[in-house]
Design a protein around this motif. Structure first.
Motif, PDB file in Angstrom:
ATOM      1  N   LEU A 232      -8.518   5.766  21.240  1.00  0.00           N
ATOM      2  CA  LEU A 232      -7.261   5.175  20.784  1.00  0.00           C
ATOM      3  C   LEU A 232      -7.257   5.080  19.263  1.00  0.00           C
ATOM      4  O   LEU A 232      -8.155   4.496  18.661  1.00  0.00           O
ATOM      5  N   GLY A 233      -6.232   5.646  18.648  1.00  0.00           N
ATOM      6  CA  GLY A 233      -6.089   5.532  17.208  1.00  0.00           C
ATOM      7  C   GLY A 233      -7.136   6.270  16.407  1.00  0.00           C
ATOM      8  O   GLY A 233      -7.273   6.024  15.200  1.00  0.00           O
ATOM      9  N   ALA A 234      -7.866   7.162  17.015  1.00  0.00           N
ATOM     10  CA  ALA A 234      -8.869   7.933  16.261  1.00  0.00           C
ATOM     11  C   ALA A 234      -8.175   8.879  15.288  1.00  0.00           C
ATOM     12  O   ALA A 234      -7.035   9.317  15.522  1.00  0.00           O
ATOM     13  N   TYR A 235      -8.867   9.192  14.216  1.00  0.00           N
ATOM     14  CA  TYR A 235      -8.295  10.067  13.186  1.00  0.00           C
ATOM     15  C   TYR A 235      -9.177  11.289  13.003  1.00  0.00           C
ATOM     16  O   TYR A 235     -10.352  11.177  12.657  1.00  0.00           O
ATOM     17  N   PHE A 236      -8.592  12.481  13.259  1.00  0.00           N
ATOM     18  CA  PHE A 236      -9.287  13.755  13.096  1.00  0.00           C
ATOM     19  C   PHE A 236      -8.670  14.445  11.887  1.00  0.00           C
ATOM     20  O   PHE A 236      -7.585  15.039  11.981  1.00  0.00           O
ATOM     21  N   ALA A 237      -9.354  14.396  10.746  1.00  0.00           N
ATOM     22  CA  ALA A 237      -8.780  14.902   9.504  1.00  0.00           C
ATOM     23  C   ALA A 237      -8.821  16.425   9.422  1.00  0.00           C
ATOM     24  O   ALA A 237      -7.962  17.029   8.780  1.00  0.00           O
ATOM     25  N   ALA A 238      -9.795  17.044  10.050  1.00  0.00           N
ATOM     26  CA  ALA A 238      -9.963  18.497   9.935  1.00  0.00           C
ATOM     27  C   ALA A 238      -9.898  19.127  11.327  1.00  0.00           C
ATOM     28  O   ALA A 238      -9.332  18.565  12.258  1.00  0.00           O
ATOM     29  N   HIS A 239     -10.514  20.281  11.467  1.00  0.00           N
ATOM     30  CA  HIS A 239     -10.482  20.986  12.745  1.00  0.00           C
ATOM     31  C   HIS A 239     -11.186  20.173  13.816  1.00  0.00           C
ATOM     32  O   HIS A 239     -12.287  19.643  13.615  1.00  0.00           O
ATOM     33  N   CYS A 240     -10.555  20.078  14.979  1.00  0.00           N
ATOM     34  CA  CYS A 240     -11.112  19.325  16.103  1.00  0.00           C
ATOM     35  C   CYS A 240     -11.068  20.211  17.334  1.00  0.00           C
ATOM     36  O   CYS A 240     -10.005  20.730  17.697  1.00  0.00           O
ATOM     37  N   SER A 241     -12.210  20.387  17.993  1.00  0.00           N
ATOM     38  CA  SER A 241     -12.280  21.322  19.119  1.00  0.00           C
ATOM     39  C   SER A 241     -12.858  20.655  20.359  1.00  0.00           C
ATOM     40  O   SER A 241     -13.939  20.054  20.313  1.00  0.00           O
ATOM     41  N   PHE A 242     -12.095  20.788  21.473  1.00  0.00           N
ATOM     42  CA  PHE A 242     -12.552  20.349  22.793  1.00  0.00           C
ATOM     43  C   PHE A 242     -12.637  21.563  23.721  1.00  0.00           C
ATOM     44  O   PHE A 242     -12.452  21.438  24.931  1.00  0.00           O
ATOM     45  N   ARG A 243     -12.913  22.693  23.181  1.00  0.00           N
ATOM     46  CA  ARG A 243     -12.938  23.942  23.953  1.00  0.00           C
ATOM     47  C   ARG A 243     -13.939  23.837  25.112  1.00  0.00           C
ATOM     48  O   ARG A 243     -15.112  23.539  24.917  1.00  0.00           O
ATOM     49  N   GLY A 244     -13.436  24.084  26.320  1.00  0.00           N
ATOM     50  CA  GLY A 244     -14.296  24.089  27.501  1.00  0.00           C
ATOM     51  C   GLY A 244     -14.810  22.725  27.915  1.00  0.00           C
ATOM     52  O   GLY A 244     -15.712  22.641  28.751  1.00  0.00           O
ATOM     53  N   SER A 245     -14.228  21.663  27.401  1.00  0.00           N
ATOM     54  CA  SER A 245     -14.670  20.324  27.797  1.00  0.00           C
ATOM     55  C   SER A 245     -14.154  19.983  29.190  1.00  0.00           C
ATOM     56  O   SER A 245     -13.170  20.557  29.668  1.00  0.00           O
ATOM     57  N   TYR A 246     -14.800  19.024  29.808  1.00  0.00           N
ATOM     58  CA  TYR A 246     -14.530  18.705  31.208  1.00  0.00           C
ATOM     59  C   TYR A 246     -14.319  17.195  31.315  1.00  0.00           C
ATOM     60  O   TYR A 246     -15.229  16.405  31.083  1.00  0.00           O
ATOM     61  N   PHE A 247     -13.065  16.782  31.669  1.00  0.00           N
ATOM     62  CA  PHE A 247     -12.711  15.364  31.763  1.00  0.00           C
ATOM     63  C   PHE A 247     -12.499  15.013  33.228  1.00  0.00           C
ATOM     64  O   PHE A 247     -11.493  15.397  33.825  1.00  0.00           O
ATOM     65  N   THR A 248     -13.430  14.295  33.839  1.00  0.00           N
ATOM     66  CA  THR A 248     -13.335  13.966  35.260  1.00  0.00           C
ATOM     67  C   THR A 248     -12.550  12.687  35.507  1.00  0.00           C
ATOM     68  O   THR A 248     -12.229  12.369  36.650  1.00  0.00           O
ATOM     69  N   ARG A 249     -12.246  11.930  34.478  1.00  0.00           N
ATOM     70  CA  ARG A 249     -11.420  10.727  34.593  1.00  0.00           C
ATOM     71  C   ARG A 249     -10.353  10.787  33.502  1.00  0.00           C
ATOM     72  O   ARG A 249     -10.081  11.828  32.946  1.00  0.00           O
ATOM     73  N   ASN A 250      -9.792   9.648  33.166  1.00  0.00           N
ATOM     74  CA  ASN A 250      -8.740   9.602  32.164  1.00  0.00           C
ATOM     75  C   ASN A 250      -9.275  10.009  30.789  1.00  0.00           C
ATOM     76  O   ASN A 250     -10.361   9.599  30.382  1.00  0.00           O
ATOM     77  N   ALA A 251      -8.446  10.774  30.089  1.00  0.00           N
ATOM     78  CA  ALA A 251      -8.728  11.126  28.694  1.00  0.00           C
ATOM     79  C   ALA A 251      -7.640  10.457  27.853  1.00  0.00           C
ATOM     80  O   ALA A 251      -6.516  10.966  27.760  1.00  0.00           O
ATOM     81  N   ASP A 252      -7.964   9.329  27.285  1.00  0.00           N
ATOM     82  CA  ASP A 252      -6.978   8.490  26.612  1.00  0.00           C
ATOM     83  C   ASP A 252      -7.097   8.644  25.097  1.00  0.00           C
ATOM     84  O   ASP A 252      -7.968   8.038  24.466  1.00  0.00           O
TER      85      ASP A 252
END
Length: 444
Positions: free
Chosen positions: A335-355
């Protein structure tokens, strides 16, 4: 209950008296009646003699036992007194103004603990207490003879601790040792391949080369408000079997937690990573707490495994952040996180909520082949629109709305123009990934 000499004499009398009585009666009967009962008399006399001999042996054995007990007690007292005297002398040497004398005291304590295991934790406590004494860090200390000499004593003390905490050195290993180095100044601290029961490093100041590679903490480990001013702090393959707390810690250089194992809760709240933060292939078996963390340098979580809840809420990623191939086994929150540059979740696996509600993305974002068991929550998210976004790939059902005017494009605490993330359709959930997504090989 220990028998006194009178108790033994009373026991002997009880045993011998009947036999002697029978013998006397047999002799009197023979004298008065003249009956030829010589066999009976002979038997009674033999029994009396044997009984007396047995009682004599018992009394002699009791005396020998008493003498051996007294000798053992005297030897124990001498050993204890010798150990106490050696400990007192060595402790006094640590208070000397001369560095060679302090070194001698350290090595004397080491010899005492190696010979007598009962002194090991006590000796470790004394060495830790010495390292907790006030000392200017190397970046503040001068190059005077006294400073250099004291630095040598401290490094020797650290080597003594590490040298006896490595299970591979069976003859030198001291098991079940607790370390309390709260507020200590530690220089070139190399506690690699060691085994510690409980480690406390609150407010410790680490300078020079720092290594905890392959070390096992059997219980809790605390690094609350610790300062790592070294070029690199190495925690690769470290195993934290209990709760580990880095709350408020600061890393001036790189921090490497690659393939580390966190069996208990791992708290990194309000930590500042000035250099690269590497958690690639790390395994978190309980809560992973990264709230309000400052990732000033690049952050790397590729291939990490989070079995329980994970929280990055309020954290700042000033440079590239990689979560490629990360497995989130429970609810993940940013919540409210700040990603100033490139952010990659390539191939990530979320088995519950991704908030990721109200998160802000200042660079390209890549969710290629990311799998969500439920809908990704990006409500209230903001995206910088005055930079190149050609490489961004968002989860299904999300798109960017351009700001209507300059007022809407501004953020109070960020520069640039910012748009909005909006749901555009009811996303169709992709089928589950067929590849095995269980715990990684290094999971606790």
């Amino acid at each position: 209950m220990e028998r006194t000499p009178w108790s033994w004499w009373r026991a002997a009398a009880v045993v011998v008296a009947p036999v002697l009585g029978v013998t006397v009666i047999a002799v009197v009967v023979f004298l008065l009646t003249g009956s030829p009962a010589l066999d009976s008399v002979r038997t009674a006399v033999v029994l009396g003699l044997l009984t007396g001999f047995a009682v004599a042996l018992m009394i002699a054995g009791w005396h020998v036992w008493r003498l051996s007990q007294s000798a053992a007690a005297r030897e124990f007292d001498v050993t204890e007194r010798r150990g106490s005297d050696a400990y007192a002398r060595a402790a006094d040497q640590l208070g000397s103004e001369k560095a060679p004398v302090r070194l001698a005291g350290l090595y004397a304590l080491e010899r005492l603990a190696q010979v007598d295991p009962q002194y090991r934790q006590t000796v470790v406590n004394v060495i830790c207490s010495y390292l907790r004494m006030p000392y200017a860090p190397p970046e503040q200390a001068g190059d005077s003879v006294g400073d250099v000499a004291e630095r040598g004593v401290r490094v020797a003390a650290q080597r003594i601790l590490a040298g006896h905490l490595r299970p591979a050195e069976q003859d030198l290993f001291w098991p079940d040792i607790d370390l309390d180095l709260s507020g200590a100044t530690l220089i070139d601290f190399r506690l690699s391949e060691c085994r510690v029961r409980l480690g406390t490093f609150d407010r410790a100041h680490f300078a020079g080369e720092i290594s905890f590679t392959g070390t096992q903490f059997a219980s809790d480990a605390r690094f609350y408000n610790a300062r790592f001013v070294s070029r690199r702090a190495d925690f690769r393959t470290t195993w934290f079997a209990g709760r580990v707390d880095f709350t408020g810690a600061g890393f001036a250089g790189d921090a490497d937690f690659g393939s580390a194992k966190f069996t208990g809760e791992a708290l990194f709240t309000k930590v500042v990573f000035a250099g690269m933060a590497d958690f690639s292939q790390a395994a978190f078996n309980a809560l992973g707490g990264f709230r309000t963390v400052m990732f000033v340098g690049r952050s790397e979580f590729a291939g990490a495994w989070f079995a329980a809840e994970t929280d990055f809420s309020g954290s700042t990623f000033s440079k590239d952040a990689s979560f490629n191939g990360v497995r989130f086994g429970a609810h993940v929150e940013a919540l409210g996180a700040y990603f100033a540059a490139h952010c990659s979740f390539r191939g990530s696996y979320f088995t519950r909520n991704a908030d990721l509600r109200a998160a802000r993305f200042g660079g390209n974002v890549d969710f290629t082949e990311a799998w969500f068991a439920t809908t990704a929550m990006l409500d209230g998210g903001r995206v910088r629109v005055d930079v190149d976004r050609s490489l961004s790939i968002w989860p299904r059902g999300w798109a960017i709305r351009e700001p209507r005017d300059d007022a809407e494009a501004r953020l109070a605490d960020r520069e640039g123009a910012w748009g909005y993330l909006l749901r555009v359709t009811s996303p169709e959930k992709p089928p589950p990934v067929l590849a095995e997504r269980g715990a990684p090989p290094n999971a606790p």
